[in-house]
Design a protein around this motif. Sequence first.
Motif, PDB file in Angstrom:
ATOM      1  N   ILE A 298       0.838  -0.907   0.061  1.00  9.09           N
ATOM      2  CA  ILE A 298      -0.078  -0.062   0.155  1.00  9.09           C
ATOM      3  C   ILE A 298       0.907   1.313  -0.207  1.00  9.09           C
ATOM      4  O   ILE A 298       1.813   1.240   0.765  1.00  9.09           O
ATOM      5  CB  ILE A 298      -0.888  -0.014   1.190  1.00  9.09           C
ATOM      6  CG1 ILE A 298      -1.905  -1.152   1.153  1.00  9.09           C
ATOM      7  CG2 ILE A 298      -1.947   1.347   1.170  1.00  9.09           C
ATOM      8  CD1 ILE A 298      -2.646  -1.255   2.401  1.00  9.09           C
TER       9      ILE A 298
ATOM     10  N   LEU B 271      -5.339  -1.622  -6.960  1.00  9.10           N
ATOM     11  CA  LEU B 271      -6.493  -0.944  -6.224  1.00  9.10           C
ATOM     12  C   LEU B 271      -5.914   0.504  -6.096  1.00  9.10           C
ATOM     13  O   LEU B 271      -5.288   0.812  -5.560  1.00  9.10           O
ATOM     14  CB  LEU B 271      -6.763  -1.522  -4.803  1.00  9.10           C
ATOM     15  CG  LEU B 271      -8.012  -1.168  -4.428  1.00  9.10           C
ATOM     16  CD1 LEU B 271      -9.345  -1.405  -4.767  1.00  9.10           C
ATOM     17  CD2 LEU B 271      -7.947  -1.521  -2.929  1.00  9.10           C
TER      18      LEU B 271
ATOM     19  N   THR C 177      -5.427  -6.559   0.599  1.00 12.80           N
ATOM     20  CA  THR C 177      -4.152  -6.085  -0.183  1.00 12.80           C
ATOM     21  C   THR C 177      -3.059  -7.170  -0.137  1.00 12.80           C
ATOM     22  O   THR C 177      -2.524  -7.840  -1.034  1.00 12.80           O
ATOM     23  CB  THR C 177      -3.326  -5.007   0.194  1.00 12.80           C
ATOM     24  OG1 THR C 177      -4.537  -3.642  -0.150  1.00 12.80           O
ATOM     25  CG2 THR C 177      -2.184  -4.368  -0.430  1.00 12.80           C
TER      26      THR C 177
ATOM     27  N   THR D  59      -1.957  -1.423  -3.955  1.00  8.82           N
ATOM     28  CA  THR D  59      -2.853  -0.285  -3.661  1.00  8.82           C
ATOM     29  C   THR D  59      -2.363   1.004  -3.412  1.00  8.82           C
ATOM     30  O   THR D  59      -1.294   1.495  -2.900  1.00  8.82           O
ATOM     31  CB  THR D  59      -3.477  -0.678  -2.343  1.00  8.82           C
ATOM     32  OG1 THR D  59      -4.312  -1.798  -2.461  1.00  8.82           O
ATOM     33  CG2 THR D  59      -4.404   0.344  -1.878  1.00  8.82           C
TER      34      THR D  59
END
Length: 224
Positions: free
Chosen positions: A35, A167, A192, A199
């Motif tokens: 992320i 994402l 994730t 992400t």
Amino acid sequence: MTIFTAQEVRKTFTNGEIAEEILKGIDLSLHEGEITALVGASGSGKSTLLTIAAGLQPATDGQIIFDGKNLTAMNPGQIREIRASEFGFIFQSAHLVPFLTAQEQLLLMLEVSGSKLTKQQQKKEVRELLEQIGMSHRKDAYPASMSGGEKQRVAIARAIIHKPKMLFADEPTASLDSKRSKEIMELIQNLTKTLGITTLLVTHDEDMLSYADHIVTMKDGLVE
């Protein structure tokens, strides 16, 4: 492994004779299963960068490389196909279809993404994901009867039901209270890592940064 790269990305908006450069040469790399949070003041270019990365608008200059493919060299149809099959999107509002139940929202996404699963397999995938996000008991609920947190959970499930590689989340907790925000970010983090999704998250909420593997600060159209 690097799955996404922005190279010298620039974006200029023109209003009459006035041109304003919003992005001034952005370089950014994103890694599989991680992320990355984009932070910065309003007007710094965060959301513009996210929408360009996601193929929702073109860059004025520079390149977007996703999974070895140059998105900036693709035609609109090719980009739409990538968005439908390999990208997932979460926004501040859930944007659920009002006349579809929770499970129908997810089944529609599988259809749009061109899923090769049989109808029976699709229903099984939907049941399992709704159970994973704690919404199996609400599978037949319509958006009007859902809480804000429930709507966002369904929106997240819809975004990842087709197992995208990336994402894109633009202020996904902005409309929620702190408890629900924490639950949503824990869910995004878990999915994730579990699914190996990459992400890219835009947020103003500093409490959400603890869930990110990397934090990228933007200021005046540049990465600091």
